[in-house]
Design a protein around this motif. Sequence first.
Motif, PDB file in Angstrom:
ATOM      1  N   ASN A 279     -28.537  51.936  50.568  1.00 16.03           N
ATOM      2  CA  ASN A 279     -28.963  51.753  51.967  1.00 16.03           C
ATOM      3  C   ASN A 279     -27.971  50.885  52.725  1.00 16.03           C
ATOM      4  O   ASN A 279     -27.662  51.159  53.904  1.00 16.03           O
ATOM      5  CB  ASN A 279     -30.360  51.136  52.026  1.00 16.03           C
ATOM      6  N   ASN A 280     -27.473  49.835  52.071  1.00 12.69           N
ATOM      7  CA  ASN A 280     -26.483  48.963  52.708  1.00 12.69           C
ATOM      8  C   ASN A 280     -25.185  49.713  52.998  1.00 12.69           C
ATOM      9  O   ASN A 280     -24.574  49.536  54.064  1.00 12.69           O
ATOM     10  CB  ASN A 280     -26.188  47.751  51.820  1.00 12.69           C
ATOM     11  N   LEU A 281     -24.767  50.557  52.035  1.00 12.83           N
ATOM     12  CA  LEU A 281     -23.540  51.331  52.232  1.00 12.83           C
ATOM     13  C   LEU A 281     -23.680  52.296  53.403  1.00 12.83           C
ATOM     14  O   LEU A 281     -22.733  52.492  54.184  1.00 12.83           O
ATOM     15  CB  LEU A 281     -23.193  52.092  50.951  1.00 12.83           C
ATOM     16  N   LYS A 282     -24.882  52.903  53.516  1.00 17.96           N
ATOM     17  CA  LYS A 282     -25.122  53.797  54.659  1.00 17.96           C
ATOM     18  C   LYS A 282     -25.041  53.020  55.961  1.00 17.96           C
ATOM     19  O   LYS A 282     -24.472  53.512  56.973  1.00 17.96           O
ATOM     20  CB  LYS A 282     -26.507  54.421  54.510  1.00 17.96           C
ATOM     21  N   LEU A 283     -25.565  51.810  55.964  1.00  8.49           N
ATOM     22  CA  LEU A 283     -25.511  50.968  57.163  1.00  8.49           C
ATOM     23  C   LEU A 283     -24.070  50.620  57.528  1.00  8.49           C
ATOM     24  O   LEU A 283     -23.675  50.688  58.705  1.00  8.49           O
ATOM     25  CB  LEU A 283     -26.332  49.693  56.928  1.00  8.49           C
ATOM     26  N   TYR A 284     -23.261  50.271  56.505  1.00  6.79           N
ATOM     27  CA  TYR A 284     -21.850  49.941  56.757  1.00  6.79           C
ATOM     28  C   TYR A 284     -21.079  51.161  57.251  1.00  6.79           C
ATOM     29  O   TYR A 284     -20.180  51.041  58.100  1.00  6.79           O
ATOM     30  CB  TYR A 284     -21.192  49.372  55.497  1.00  6.79           C
ATOM     31  N   GLU A 285     -21.411  52.334  56.753  1.00  4.46           N
ATOM     32  CA  GLU A 285     -20.752  53.554  57.226  1.00  4.46           C
ATOM     33  C   GLU A 285     -21.025  53.762  58.718  1.00  4.46           C
ATOM     34  O   GLU A 285     -20.111  54.115  59.488  1.00  4.46           O
ATOM     35  CB  GLU A 285     -21.246  54.761  56.423  1.00  4.46           C
ATOM     36  N   ASP A 286     -22.263  53.534  59.116  1.00  2.00           N
ATOM     37  CA  ASP A 286     -22.614  53.676  60.536  1.00  2.00           C
ATOM     38  C   ASP A 286     -21.880  52.632  61.381  1.00  2.00           C
ATOM     39  O   ASP A 286     -21.368  52.942  62.476  1.00  2.00           O
ATOM     40  CB  ASP A 286     -24.126  53.529  60.718  1.00  2.00           C
ATOM     41  N   LEU A 287     -21.847  51.389  60.884  1.00  2.00           N
ATOM     42  CA  LEU A 287     -21.162  50.325  61.618  1.00  2.00           C
ATOM     43  C   LEU A 287     -19.664  50.606  61.746  1.00  2.00           C
ATOM     44  O   LEU A 287     -19.058  50.334  62.799  1.00  2.00           O
ATOM     45  CB  LEU A 287     -21.378  48.974  60.915  1.00  2.00           C
ATOM     46  N   ILE A 288     -19.072  51.137  60.683  1.00  2.00           N
ATOM     47  CA  ILE A 288     -17.638  51.446  60.714  1.00  2.00           C
ATOM     48  C   ILE A 288     -17.347  52.545  61.730  1.00  2.00           C
ATOM     49  O   ILE A 288     -16.363  52.479  62.490  1.00  2.00           O
ATOM     50  CB  ILE A 288     -17.152  51.857  59.306  1.00  2.00           C
ATOM     51  N   MET A 289     -18.202  53.571  61.788  1.00  2.00           N
ATOM     52  CA  MET A 289     -18.014  54.648  62.750  1.00  2.00           C
ATOM     53  C   MET A 289     -18.105  54.125  64.178  1.00  2.00           C
ATOM     54  O   MET A 289     -17.287  54.459  65.047  1.00  2.00           O
ATOM     55  CB  MET A 289     -19.064  55.740  62.521  1.00  2.00           C
ATOM     56  N   VAL A 290     -19.119  53.266  64.414  1.00  2.00           N
ATOM     57  CA  VAL A 290     -19.281  52.686  65.755  1.00  2.00           C
ATOM     58  C   VAL A 290     -18.100  51.797  66.095  1.00  2.00           C
ATOM     59  O   VAL A 290     -17.573  51.833  67.219  1.00  2.00           O
ATOM     60  CB  VAL A 290     -20.596  51.883  65.831  1.00  2.00           C
ATOM     61  N   ASN A 291     -17.642  51.013  65.106  1.00  2.00           N
ATOM     62  CA  ASN A 291     -16.534  50.085  65.360  1.00  2.00           C
ATOM     63  C   ASN A 291     -15.235  50.834  65.599  1.00  2.00           C
ATOM     64  O   ASN A 291     -14.394  50.383  66.386  1.00  2.00           O
ATOM     65  CB  ASN A 291     -16.392  49.132  64.176  1.00  2.00           C
ATOM     66  N   LYS A 292     -15.042  51.962  64.922  1.00  2.00           N
ATOM     67  CA  LYS A 292     -13.836  52.764  65.142  1.00  2.00           C
ATOM     68  C   LYS A 292     -13.776  53.262  66.594  1.00  2.00           C
ATOM     69  O   LYS A 292     -12.714  53.245  67.223  1.00  2.00           O
ATOM     70  CB  LYS A 292     -13.803  53.947  64.174  1.00  2.00           C
TER      71      LYS A 292
END
Length: 318
Positions: A279-292
Amino acid sequence: INLNSGLTRSHSFSKENDSFNKSISIGFTQSVYESGGIEFGIKYANDELTSEIIAWENANVAILQTIYETLLNIKKLKLQIEQSDYTLKNKDIELVLKSIQYEAGKVDIIDLNNAIMSKNNQQKENISLKNLLKDKEYELSKYTSLKSNEIKILDFKIIHKDKFLKDNLNIRYENSKVELLDTSYKQLKSSYLPQVSLNTSTTYTNNENKEQNESGKIGISASMPIFDITKDSKLEKSKLEVLKQKVNVTDMQNELIYEYEQILAQINTYDEYEKTIQNNLKLYEDLIMVNKSSNSAGMTADYDLEVLQNTKKINEYD
């Protein structure tokens, strides 16, 4: 087998002569019945051999287990070192940001010093992990000339509790000791019962008068201890050793059952922990996409994206 020889000189008072005799005899005695004692003696030897074989297997398994645990520790340390490298990258970024903030007057020297100390501690941890890895690789070299990356680590599956107890070498060894002690008790008990032996012998004699004589005999003898004041105490002690060993087996089985259930509970806990990490990894993936997207628009700094990517990697190693 008995071998006897003798030299004798005899004098007869009725006749004025002496005689010098030489004799040699050989005899053989074989027990043919011991009220089960012979069978128990053979069984004891077989039980002792079985116990020694299981002990030998147990010693070999202990060595293999040490090698397997060493391999797992090496693999774990390598992953921890890679994880620690990503953590160190974040510490470098944190120190750069704190230095910029300090120069801009946004943080004081304490914040900057904490960032420096945090980076130094992480570097020390990296060094410590690498030293531990060297120690484990040296430990592995005591057992094999192969390197850790040349050995495939087996993936064991969960087995049923009954099979776990049945195949456990420690239980098998303790059970073999029960058999050994029980056979010893029965062997001791049979020693107080009737025994039958077959005996035979032949004798050759010669004297100075050149008289020679050969004779032989064969016979069967029966014997049985009539009274032994220590009999009851010896038998009771031997029987008690059997009962004590059976209790040891039961205690060990209970300990292994508890250990088995505890390991299963830990595995279930790891499964829950893995779900949390996913679940944390999924959250980081979303944050990385938004940050990109924000980074492309110039709304966020490159450091933010790098920190998120490194943190995601750190969680992947968990």
